[in-house]
Design an enzyme around this catalytic site. Structure first.
Site, PDB file in Angstrom:
ATOM      1  N   GLY A  70       7.053   0.022   6.320  1.00 40.45           N
ATOM      2  CA  GLY A  70       7.721  -0.687   5.870  1.00 40.45           C
ATOM      3  C   GLY A  70       7.498  -1.880   5.334  1.00 40.45           C
ATOM      4  O   GLY A  70       6.069  -2.009   5.123  1.00 40.45           O
ATOM      5  N   LEU A 125       0.942  -1.108  -0.066  1.00 38.21           N
ATOM      6  CA  LEU A 125       0.012   0.013  -0.050  1.00 38.21           C
ATOM      7  C   LEU A 125       1.055   1.162  -0.143  1.00 38.21           C
ATOM      8  O   LEU A 125       1.875   1.422   0.796  1.00 38.21           O
ATOM      9  CB  LEU A 125      -0.906   0.045   1.210  1.00 38.21           C
ATOM     10  CG  LEU A 125      -2.064  -1.175   1.241  1.00 38.21           C
ATOM     11  CD1 LEU A 125      -2.705  -0.964   2.551  1.00 38.21           C
ATOM     12  CD2 LEU A 125      -3.018  -0.856  -0.017  1.00 38.21           C
ATOM     13  N   SER A 162       2.316 -14.766  11.430  1.00 40.73           N
ATOM     14  CA  SER A 162       2.371 -13.730  12.346  1.00 40.73           C
ATOM     15  C   SER A 162       1.347 -12.828  11.690  1.00 40.73           C
ATOM     16  O   SER A 162       0.899 -13.007  10.738  1.00 40.73           O
ATOM     17  CB  SER A 162       3.639 -12.854  11.986  1.00 40.73           C
ATOM     18  OG  SER A 162       4.889 -13.578  12.368  1.00 40.73           O
ATOM     19  N   ASN A 172      -2.050  -7.055   8.989  1.00 41.80           N
ATOM     20  CA  ASN A 172      -1.536  -7.861   8.027  1.00 41.80           C
ATOM     21  C   ASN A 172      -1.158  -9.265   8.518  1.00 41.80           C
ATOM     22  O   ASN A 172      -0.623  -9.621   9.446  1.00 41.80           O
ATOM     23  CB  ASN A 172      -0.514  -7.316   7.019  1.00 41.80           C
ATOM     24  CG  ASN A 172      -0.181  -8.233   6.134  1.00 41.80           C
ATOM     25  OD1 ASN A 172      -0.775  -8.827   5.387  1.00 41.80           O
ATOM     26  ND2 ASN A 172       1.505  -8.145   5.680  1.00 41.80           N
ATOM     27  N   THR A 173      -1.658 -10.539   7.590  1.00 39.81           N
ATOM     28  CA  THR A 173      -1.130 -11.941   8.057  1.00 39.81           C
ATOM     29  C   THR A 173      -0.017 -12.089   7.115  1.00 39.81           C
ATOM     30  O   THR A 173       0.087 -11.571   6.120  1.00 39.81           O
ATOM     31  CB  THR A 173      -2.368 -12.664   7.694  1.00 39.81           C
ATOM     32  OG1 THR A 173      -2.701 -12.876   6.396  1.00 39.81           O
ATOM     33  CG2 THR A 173      -3.665 -12.653   8.564  1.00 39.81           C
ATOM     34  N   HIS A 174       0.938 -12.806   7.844  1.00 42.88           N
ATOM     35  CA  HIS A 174       2.207 -13.063   6.991  1.00 42.88           C
ATOM     36  C   HIS A 174       2.628 -14.575   7.368  1.00 42.88           C
ATOM     37  O   HIS A 174       2.691 -14.853   8.541  1.00 42.88           O
ATOM     38  CB  HIS A 174       3.119 -12.180   7.309  1.00 42.88           C
ATOM     39  CG  HIS A 174       4.453 -12.377   6.490  1.00 42.88           C
ATOM     40  ND1 HIS A 174       4.665 -11.876   5.276  1.00 42.88           N
ATOM     41  CD2 HIS A 174       5.694 -12.920   6.887  1.00 42.88           C
ATOM     42  CE1 HIS A 174       5.733 -12.201   4.648  1.00 42.88           C
ATOM     43  NE2 HIS A 174       6.352 -12.795   5.682  1.00 42.88           N
ATOM     44  N   ASP A 218       6.454  -5.525   5.767  1.00 44.11           N
ATOM     45  CA  ASP A 218       6.148  -6.494   7.040  1.00 44.11           C
ATOM     46  C   ASP A 218       6.868  -6.425   8.245  1.00 44.11           C
ATOM     47  O   ASP A 218       7.649  -7.049   8.938  1.00 44.11           O
ATOM     48  CB  ASP A 218       6.689  -8.080   6.487  1.00 44.11           C
ATOM     49  CG  ASP A 218       5.705  -8.314   5.176  1.00 44.11           C
ATOM     50  OD1 ASP A 218       4.469  -7.914   5.318  1.00 44.11           O
ATOM     51  OD2 ASP A 218       6.010  -9.096   4.521  1.00 44.11           O
TER      52      ASP A 218
HETATM   53  C1  GAR Z   1      -1.414 -16.054   3.601  1.00 42.73           C
HETATM   54  O1  GAR Z   1      -0.525 -17.321   3.770  1.00 42.73           O
HETATM   55  C2  GAR Z   1      -0.941 -14.837   3.751  1.00 42.73           C
HETATM   56  O2  GAR Z   1      -0.011 -14.825   4.856  1.00 42.73           O
HETATM   57  C3  GAR Z   1      -0.044 -14.574   2.770  1.00 42.73           C
HETATM   58  O3  GAR Z   1      -0.823 -15.174   1.498  1.00 42.73           O
HETATM   59  C4  GAR Z   1      -1.405 -16.342   2.002  1.00 42.73           C
HETATM   60  C5  GAR Z   1      -2.840 -15.977   1.697  1.00 42.73           C
HETATM   61  O4  GAR Z   1      -3.630 -17.304   1.684  1.00 42.73           O
HETATM   62  N1  GAR Z   1       0.382 -13.412   2.415  1.00 42.73           N
HETATM   63  C6  GAR Z   1       1.511 -12.958   2.221  1.00 42.73           C
HETATM   64  O5  GAR Z   1       2.414 -13.716   1.909  1.00 42.73           O
HETATM   65  C7  GAR Z   1       1.921 -11.329   2.204  1.00 42.73           C
HETATM   66  N2  GAR Z   1       3.055 -10.774   2.103  1.00 42.73           N
HETATM   67  P1  GAR Z   1      -5.299 -17.141   1.463  1.00 42.73           P
HETATM   68  O6  GAR Z   1      -5.477 -16.057   0.195  1.00 42.73           O
HETATM   69  O7  GAR Z   1      -5.699 -18.618   1.202  1.00 42.73           O
HETATM   70  O8  GAR Z   1      -5.779 -16.487   2.684  1.00 42.73           O
END
Ligand code: GAR
Length: 197
Positions: free
Chosen positions: A142, A92, A135, A106-108, A144
């Site tokens: 930044g 973003l 996480s 955010n999920t990572h 993540d």
């Molecule tokens: C998830 O593992 C999320 O953490 C990752 O994409 C996947 C989406 O899965 N995001 C990243 O890597 C962002 N840097 P989903 O569409 O099945 O929820």
């Protein structure tokens, strides 16, 4: 009741876990809209749960800032308490982050600050580490790098592919996300405080 806008780019399995959690009347959050930067497969979950969607295609705008402004306008139209990046695979613009922070998480698929970026699972495998993780963070300007809301370790198994490892991580990620949103909604986690520490 915490209102959520969830942004996705892909299959939306994390999104689905939130939609399922919110079916429980006791769960203190509801997804009011689902947005994407493309025609994401995860919109199928929106349809299944009757949640409105919006798409702001990156390629329809002359630059990242113009795209970000259009995305922000869509998000703000829903007046959400919290915006969840759930597999949203575009950075973003800083002014969008500033407009939404700290109510932007955010999920990572890694144990941040280990393995940030678009290939967290692949990078952990390439590094040969015995464990990685999942996480949920507050988004800052930044990559993540924001404060950790929740995270948990996930083992890397012998013979893991990126796919098998990512699937194992996502099982944990879904639980973390549902719990993190619950904690934010009931005040156990204070995003304002997290963002200033
Ligand atoms: C998830 O593992 C999320 O953490 C990752 O994409 C996947 C989406 O899965 N995001 C990243 O890597 C962002 N840097 P989903 O569409 O099945 O929820």
């Amino acid at each position: 009741m915490l209102s959520l806008v969830v942004l996705i780019s892909g299959g939306g399995s994390n999104l689905r876990s939130l939609l399922e959690a919110a079916e429980d009347a006791q769960y203190p959050a509801r997804v009011v809209a689902i947005g994407a930067d493309r025609d994401a497969d995860g919109f199928a979950h929106a349809e299944a749960f009757g949640i409105p969607t919006f798409t702001v295609p990156f390629t329809s705008y002359p630059n990242r800032e113009a795209w970000g402004d259009a995305l922000l306008a869509q998000i703000q139209g829903w007046q959400p308490d919290l915006v969840v990046l759930s597999g949203f695979m575009r950075l973003l613009p800083a002014r969008v982050v500033r407009a939404l922070a700290p109510n932007l998480i955010n999920t990572h698929p890694a144990f941040l600050p280990e393995f940030p970026g678009a290939h967290g699972v692949r990078d952990a495998l390439a590094a040969g580490v015995p464990q990685t993780g999942a996480s949920v963070i507050v988004v800052d300007d930044g990559v993540d790098s924001g404060p950790i809301v929740a995270q948990r370790r996930v083992p890397v198994r012998p013979g893991d592919s990126e796919h098998t490892l990512h699937d194992r991580i996502k099982l944990v990620e879904r639980q973390l996300l549902v719990q993190a949103v619950l904690d934010i909604a009931n005040g156990t986690v204070n995003l304002e405080e997290l963002a200033t520490t």
